[in-house]
Enzyme design. Structure first.
Site, PDB file in Angstrom:
ATOM      1  N   ARG A 139       0.839  -1.187   0.000  1.00 52.30           N
ATOM      2  CA  ARG A 139       0.000   0.000   0.000  1.00 52.30           C
ATOM      3  C   ARG A 139       0.885   1.252   0.000  1.00 52.30           C
ATOM      4  O   ARG A 139       1.983   1.246   0.528  1.00 52.30           O
ATOM      5  CB  ARG A 139      -0.923   0.015   1.225  1.00 52.30           C
ATOM      6  CG  ARG A 139      -2.114  -0.930   1.079  1.00 52.30           C
ATOM      7  CD  ARG A 139      -3.040  -0.869   2.267  1.00 52.30           C
ATOM      8  NE  ARG A 139      -2.441  -1.448   3.449  1.00 52.30           N
ATOM      9  CZ  ARG A 139      -1.872  -0.773   4.426  1.00 52.30           C
ATOM     10  NH1 ARG A 139      -1.869   0.547   4.413  1.00 52.30           N
ATOM     11  NH2 ARG A 139      -1.338  -1.403   5.449  1.00 52.30           N
ATOM     12  N   TYR A 198      -1.513  -3.560  -6.814  1.00 55.01           N
ATOM     13  CA  TYR A 198      -1.326  -4.262  -5.538  1.00 55.01           C
ATOM     14  C   TYR A 198      -2.617  -4.320  -4.708  1.00 55.01           C
ATOM     15  O   TYR A 198      -3.358  -3.331  -4.619  1.00 55.01           O
ATOM     16  CB  TYR A 198      -0.216  -3.597  -4.706  1.00 55.01           C
ATOM     17  CG  TYR A 198      -0.207  -4.146  -3.289  1.00 55.01           C
ATOM     18  CD1 TYR A 198       0.319  -5.415  -3.040  1.00 55.01           C
ATOM     19  CD2 TYR A 198      -0.812  -3.464  -2.243  1.00 55.01           C
ATOM     20  CE1 TYR A 198       0.261  -5.962  -1.769  1.00 55.01           C
ATOM     21  CE2 TYR A 198      -0.866  -4.004  -0.969  1.00 55.01           C
ATOM     22  CZ  TYR A 198      -0.331  -5.254  -0.737  1.00 55.01           C
ATOM     23  OH  TYR A 198      -0.407  -5.795   0.515  1.00 55.01           O
ATOM     24  N   GLY A 255      -4.242  -3.959  -1.532  1.00 52.01           N
ATOM     25  CA  GLY A 255      -4.981  -2.902  -0.855  1.00 52.01           C
ATOM     26  C   GLY A 255      -5.181  -1.648  -1.704  1.00 52.01           C
ATOM     27  O   GLY A 255      -6.063  -0.847  -1.421  1.00 52.01           O
ATOM     28  N   LYS A 263      -9.702  -2.574   1.548  1.00 54.65           N
ATOM     29  CA  LYS A 263      -9.441  -1.433   2.436  1.00 54.65           C
ATOM     30  C   LYS A 263     -10.220  -0.187   1.996  1.00 54.65           C
ATOM     31  O   LYS A 263     -10.699   0.575   2.831  1.00 54.65           O
ATOM     32  CB  LYS A 263      -7.943  -1.142   2.510  1.00 54.65           C
ATOM     33  CG  LYS A 263      -7.118  -2.329   3.025  1.00 54.65           C
ATOM     34  CD  LYS A 263      -7.523  -2.724   4.413  1.00 54.65           C
ATOM     35  CE  LYS A 263      -7.067  -4.098   4.840  1.00 54.65           C
ATOM     36  NZ  LYS A 263      -5.727  -4.272   5.298  1.00 54.65           N
ATOM     37  N   HIS A 290     -10.775  -2.675  11.399  1.00 57.12           N
ATOM     38  CA  HIS A 290      -9.656  -3.483  10.906  1.00 57.12           C
ATOM     39  C   HIS A 290      -9.395  -4.598  11.915  1.00 57.12           C
ATOM     40  O   HIS A 290      -8.404  -4.579  12.640  1.00 57.12           O
ATOM     41  CB  HIS A 290      -8.419  -2.571  10.752  1.00 57.12           C
ATOM     42  CG  HIS A 290      -7.281  -3.183  10.011  1.00 57.12           C
ATOM     43  ND1 HIS A 290      -5.988  -2.777  10.174  1.00 57.12           N
ATOM     44  CD2 HIS A 290      -7.244  -4.158   9.077  1.00 57.12           C
ATOM     45  CE1 HIS A 290      -5.196  -3.489   9.377  1.00 57.12           C
ATOM     46  NE2 HIS A 290      -5.943  -4.327   8.712  1.00 57.12           N
ATOM     47  N   SER A 347      -1.505  -4.049  10.045  1.00 56.63           N
ATOM     48  CA  SER A 347      -1.182  -4.994   8.976  1.00 56.63           C
ATOM     49  C   SER A 347       0.115  -5.737   9.304  1.00 56.63           C
ATOM     50  O   SER A 347       1.063  -5.147   9.812  1.00 56.63           O
ATOM     51  CB  SER A 347      -1.003  -4.248   7.652  1.00 56.63           C
ATOM     52  OG  SER A 347      -2.175  -3.555   7.317  1.00 56.63           O
ATOM     53  N   ALA A 348       0.112  -7.037   8.979  1.00 62.05           N
ATOM     54  CA  ALA A 348       1.296  -7.872   9.157  1.00 62.05           C
ATOM     55  C   ALA A 348       1.747  -7.986  10.617  1.00 62.05           C
ATOM     56  O   ALA A 348       2.934  -8.054  10.914  1.00 62.05           O
ATOM     57  CB  ALA A 348       2.446  -7.386   8.266  1.00 62.05           C
ATOM     58  N   CYS A 349       0.764  -8.007  11.552  1.00 64.87           N
ATOM     59  CA  CYS A 349       1.073  -8.227  12.977  1.00 64.87           C
ATOM     60  C   CYS A 349       0.418  -9.511  13.494  1.00 64.87           C
ATOM     61  O   CYS A 349       0.213  -9.666  14.705  1.00 64.87           O
ATOM     62  CB  CYS A 349       0.611  -7.038  13.817  1.00 64.87           C
ATOM     63  SG  CYS A 349       1.654  -5.583  13.611  1.00 64.87           S
ATOM     64  N   GLY A 350       0.042 -10.411  12.598  1.00 63.53           N
ATOM     65  CA  GLY A 350      -0.423 -11.724  13.049  1.00 63.53           C
ATOM     66  C   GLY A 350      -1.927 -11.893  13.159  1.00 63.53           C
ATOM     67  O   GLY A 350      -2.382 -12.802  13.863  1.00 63.53           O
ATOM     68  N   LYS A 351      -2.725 -11.062  12.483  1.00 64.77           N
ATOM     69  CA  LYS A 351      -4.181 -11.248  12.560  1.00 64.77           C
ATOM     70  C   LYS A 351      -4.589 -12.606  11.972  1.00 64.77           C
ATOM     71  O   LYS A 351      -5.406 -13.306  12.537  1.00 64.77           O
ATOM     72  CB  LYS A 351      -4.919 -10.131  11.807  1.00 64.77           C
ATOM     73  CG  LYS A 351      -5.003  -8.829  12.590  1.00 64.77           C
ATOM     74  CD  LYS A 351      -6.140  -7.922  12.142  1.00 64.77           C
ATOM     75  CE  LYS A 351      -6.045  -7.487  10.707  1.00 64.77           C
ATOM     76  NZ  LYS A 351      -4.805  -6.735  10.409  1.00 64.77           N
ATOM     77  N   THR A 352      -3.988 -12.947  10.819  1.00 60.51           N
ATOM     78  CA  THR A 352      -4.357 -14.221  10.185  1.00 60.51           C
ATOM     79  C   THR A 352      -3.973 -15.390  11.092  1.00 60.51           C
ATOM     80  O   THR A 352      -4.749 -16.336  11.265  1.00 60.51           O
ATOM     81  CB  THR A 352      -3.677 -14.328   8.800  1.00 60.51           C
ATOM     82  OG1 THR A 352      -4.006 -13.153   8.049  1.00 60.51           O
ATOM     83  CG2 THR A 352      -4.158 -15.554   8.040  1.00 60.51           C
ATOM     84  N   ASP A 400      -9.347 -10.021   8.818  1.00 60.38           N
ATOM     85  CA  ASP A 400      -8.867  -8.670   8.528  1.00 60.38           C
ATOM     86  C   ASP A 400      -9.881  -7.563   8.810  1.00 60.38           C
ATOM     87  O   ASP A 400      -9.503  -6.501   9.268  1.00 60.38           O
ATOM     88  CB  ASP A 400      -8.413  -8.588   7.064  1.00 60.38           C
ATOM     89  CG  ASP A 400      -7.544  -7.374   6.761  1.00 60.38           C
ATOM     90  OD1 ASP A 400      -6.723  -7.013   7.621  1.00 60.38           O
ATOM     91  OD2 ASP A 400      -7.701  -6.789   5.689  1.00 60.38           O
ATOM     92  N   ARG A 423       1.999 -12.285  -0.756  1.00 59.14           N
ATOM     93  CA  ARG A 423       0.658 -12.618  -0.249  1.00 59.14           C
ATOM     94  C   ARG A 423       0.099 -13.866  -0.901  1.00 59.14           C
ATOM     95  O   ARG A 423       0.514 -14.262  -1.981  1.00 59.14           O
ATOM     96  CB  ARG A 423      -0.291 -11.446  -0.564  1.00 59.14           C
ATOM     97  CG  ARG A 423       0.097 -10.120   0.085  1.00 59.14           C
ATOM     98  CD  ARG A 423      -0.535  -9.965   1.427  1.00 59.14           C
ATOM     99  NE  ARG A 423      -0.046  -8.810   2.171  1.00 59.14           N
ATOM    100  CZ  ARG A 423      -0.643  -8.380   3.284  1.00 59.14           C
ATOM    101  NH1 ARG A 423      -1.698  -8.979   3.775  1.00 59.14           N
ATOM    102  NH2 ARG A 423      -0.141  -7.343   3.939  1.00 59.14           N
ATOM    103  N   PHE A 456       1.609 -17.527  18.930  1.00 58.37           N
ATOM    104  CA  PHE A 456       0.882 -18.505  18.114  1.00 58.37           C
ATOM    105  C   PHE A 456      -0.182 -19.235  18.947  1.00 58.37           C
ATOM    106  O   PHE A 456      -0.992 -18.592  19.603  1.00 58.37           O
ATOM    107  CB  PHE A 456       1.865 -19.453  17.412  1.00 58.37           C
ATOM    108  CG  PHE A 456       2.825 -18.699  16.523  1.00 58.37           C
ATOM    109  CD1 PHE A 456       2.375 -18.104  15.352  1.00 58.37           C
ATOM    110  CD2 PHE A 456       4.167 -18.544  16.869  1.00 58.37           C
ATOM    111  CE1 PHE A 456       3.242 -17.376  14.523  1.00 58.37           C
ATOM    112  CE2 PHE A 456       5.037 -17.817  16.048  1.00 58.37           C
ATOM    113  CZ  PHE A 456       4.567 -17.239  14.883  1.00 58.37           C
TER     114      PHE A 456
HETATM  115  O1  SAT Z   1      -2.715  -4.657   1.122  1.00 60.71           O
HETATM  116  S1  SAT Z   1      -3.805  -4.838   2.054  1.00 60.71           S
HETATM  117  O2  SAT Z   1      -4.209  -3.532   2.566  1.00 60.71           O
HETATM  118  O3  SAT Z   1      -4.913  -5.458   1.394  1.00 60.71           O
HETATM  119  C1  SAT Z   1      -3.306  -5.816   3.336  1.00 60.71           C
HETATM  120  C2  SAT Z   1      -2.918  -5.027   4.518  1.00 60.71           C
HETATM  121  O4  SAT Z   1      -2.011  -4.197   4.432  1.00 60.71           O
HETATM  122  O5  SAT Z   1      -3.519  -5.227   5.584  1.00 60.71           O
HETATM  123 MN    MN Z   2      -5.251  -5.566   6.999  1.00 57.18          MN
END
Ligand code: SAT
Ligand code: MN
Length: 597
Positions: free
Chosen positions: A83, A211, A213, A220, A240, A262-267, A291, A381, A505
């Site tokens: 993003r 890309y 987002g 988003k 979010h 973003s990228a802090c382990g939500k998934t 997300d 991703r 985890f």
């Molecule tokens: O690129 S996205 O915004 O879809 C993913 C993220 O940054 O959370």
């Molecule tokens: Mn996100």
């Protein structure tokens, strides 16, 4: 069809029974001048045709059909991998309505700037019309949109990430309203790139990036920036947040919504596998979303949540059998990988996959050389349907949504912030969210690892002034409301040696269990000015060993450090001036006084 397109003889602008939609498609076609127009129905046949076309022109590379059936690799332009927050604008008539949290441009100027880029940009290309629904197709909480794009890659991703095609078009025609999203990959030139939002017009315009987002406008752009604006007007919340269900051995399920940047382990948290002892006792985790969360009060006063998305756009690096077996199982087939490396036999590969294989080619398509670059881009991703996830909750398709018992805020904080604490009440909880800080990640362009305030993990995604957003959050605290408890977590605390102190985890369930017990009134806590903390003995730590340092800092709080933090929070809130709700400033002041006393 309007006069101009008729003159230009572009057939296919009238694919809907809704005049407003046909007119908009005609208007866009007149501006962008595509060679053809295709209305997406979302069918398998349509997808197969698009994929074949992308395979033929190299947009998609088929992966090993034996190990990864129906899976593809896409290599993006190397300058288009995340993003772009500095090029993402909220264009409200009044600058203050976008707030200091957004980049702003006056709507008229913004339209003129970006329309000049759209002028003729689809010549030689096909214009795809994508009707989509965010949320279960029959849910009153869902909202629809239409994305126009010239990118078949976007079509294929939107098909996974949203309920796209004929059923969505039907709902749009019935309702008569939809969010308009116009997208073109343009020349992929970073100097000719904008992601613009016009909340009053329910309109998004995105140019020059392919890309996630920036280009999958349902995500988003619609489900957070535009939806947060709609939610404020209509009395709900667009957040979010991941949503998960925690089922205890008695078979009762509590749903938790959690906001992390973003990228802090939500998934990973959304798909958590319980530690062995918990599994044996009968604990289960159900994934509703990873997300985005839309919530609104139900008749009983509780908040009910849906996941507006239908798929996962997850970070690949670090995903392994150990860190996230559910994600790994989900992406064994029918997955689009973007910017990962590949092995010699064409299997996807990324740093931390830990599967004993070696990469042969990096994400740029060059022979892998670790001294040049990693095999996978740090923000590479996977896109996959949520239905492929073994822990996907059947309740995720429930039109009424799931009742939320707890809201969790969290960030990446190497120091100061303990493992978990609970807010005193809703106002304090809103302050905890508003004060969130986190170290930046590769999900956005710019420096990585810098601490910044990221309220409710919405810094890049709130479509209006944060001060008004906090006021909106506070407005849910009214008679009859049965609001969730609010907690803060930090899985990323480091010790003196620079190593993480908490295993994270699956073991994060130990923290979730404590939260649920707090919700049910069955667990103890120690009251401190920053909130209620568990004592070490309040968490089930059987089966893990924590160092003395870990026990001390994960479950303790440093009064001096927090005093400095609350001074910083006060300065941050003051930056929003008069618009900042007084109750929030008072709450900050109250806690600061306690910390100083
Ligand atoms: O690129 S996205 O915004 O879809 C993913 C993220 O940054 O959370
Ligand atoms: Mn996100």
């Amino acid at each position: 069809m309007n006069a101009r397109t008729k003159d230009m003889n572009i057939p296919g602008t009238d694919g809907s029974t809704l005049a407003a939609l046909n007119d908009w498609v005609a208007e866009v076609a007149a501006l962008t001048r595509p060679d053809a127009i295709h209305w997406c129905d979302g069918s398998d046949a349509e997808n197969a045709k698009l994929v074949a076309q992308m395979e033929a022109d190299g947009t998609l590379i088929r992966l090993n059909e034996e190990t990864h059936p129906q899976s593809w690799l896409h290599r993006s332009d190397p300058q288009d991998v995340a993003r772009v927050e500095h090029l993402t604008l909220v264009c409200t008539p009044e600058r203050d309505d976008a707030g200091p949290n957004n980049h702003w441009m006056a709507p008229e100027e913004a339209h003129a700037k970006i329309d000049a880029l759209f002028d003729g940009c689809m010549q030689g290309r096909t214009l795809y019309v994508i009707p989509y629904c965010m949320g279960p197709i029959d849910s009153p909480l869902s909202r629809c949109g239409v994305e126009i794009t010239d990118s078949p890659y976007v079509v294929a991703n939107m098909r996974i990430m949203t309920r796209m095609g004929a059923p969505a078009l039907k709902r749009i025609e019935r309702e008569g309203t939809f969010v308009k999203g116009l997208h073109s990959t343009g020349e992929l030139d970073p100097d000719r790139r904008w992601i613009m939002h016009f909340p009053e017009e329910l309109t998004i315009k995105s140019y020059g990036s392919g890309y996630g987002g920036n280009a999958l406008l349902g995500k988003k752009c619609h489900a957070l920036r535009i939806a947060s604006h709609q939610a404020r007007q209509e009395g709900w919340l667009a957040e979010h947040m991941l949503i998960l269900g925690v089922e205890n051995p008695q078979g009762e399920t509590h749903y938790i919504a959690a906001a992390f940047p973003s990228a802090c382990g939500k998934t990973n948290l959304a798909m958590l596998i319980p530690p062995e002892g918990y599994r044996e006792a009968g604990w289960k985790i159900w994934t509703v979303g990873d997300d985005i969360c839309w919530m609104r009060p139900g008749a009983d006063g509780r908040l009910y949540a849906i996941n507006p998305e239908a798929g996962f756009f997850g970070v690949a690096p670090g995903t392994s059998k150990k860190s996230n077996p559910n994600a790994l199982a989900s992406i064994q087939s029918h997955t689009i990988f973007t910017n990962v490396g590949v092995t010699a036999d064409n299997q996807p590969w990324w740093e931390g996959i830990d599967n004993g294989l070696q990469p042969a080619t990096d994400w740029r398509g060059e022979p892998y050389d670790p001294s040049v670059r990693p095999a996978a881009h740090p923000n590479s991703r996977f896109t996959v349907s949520a239905k492929r996830c073994p822990s996907y909750s059947p309740m995720a398709e429930d039109p009424q949504g799931v009742p939320i018992s707890a809201i969790v805020f969290g960030g990446r904080r190497a120091s100061l912030v303990p493992l978990v604490f609970e807010a005193r009440n809703w106002i304090h909880g809103v302050l905890v969210g508003a004060a969130m800080g986190s170290e930046t990640t590769a999900a956005a362009t710019g420096a990585v690892g810098v601490m910044r305030r990221d309220p409710m993990a919405m810094k890049p995604f709130c479509g209006y002034n944060f001060a008004d957003y906090f006021a909106h959050w506070l407005s849910f605290d009214k008679p009859g409301a049965k609001l969730p408890k609010i907690f803060h977590v930090n899985w990323f605390r480091k010790g003196a040696d620079g190593k993480f102190l908490w295993p994270g985890f699956g073991d994060n369930l130990r923290v979730l269990e404590w939260m649920i017990k707090r919700v049910e009134g069955r667990a103890d806590a120690v009251q401190t000015p920053i909130g209620a903390l568990p004592a070490v003995g309040d968490l089930d730590l059987e089966g893990i060993s924590l160092t003395g340092e870990a026990r001390e800092v994960l479950f303790g709080y440093d009064r001096e450090g927090w005093r400095a933090e609350f001074e910083g929070i006060g300065e941050y809130l003051a930056g929003y001036g008069e618009r900042m709700p007084e109750s929030l400033r008072n709450e900050q002041h109250r806690i600061l006084t306690q910390l100083a006393g």
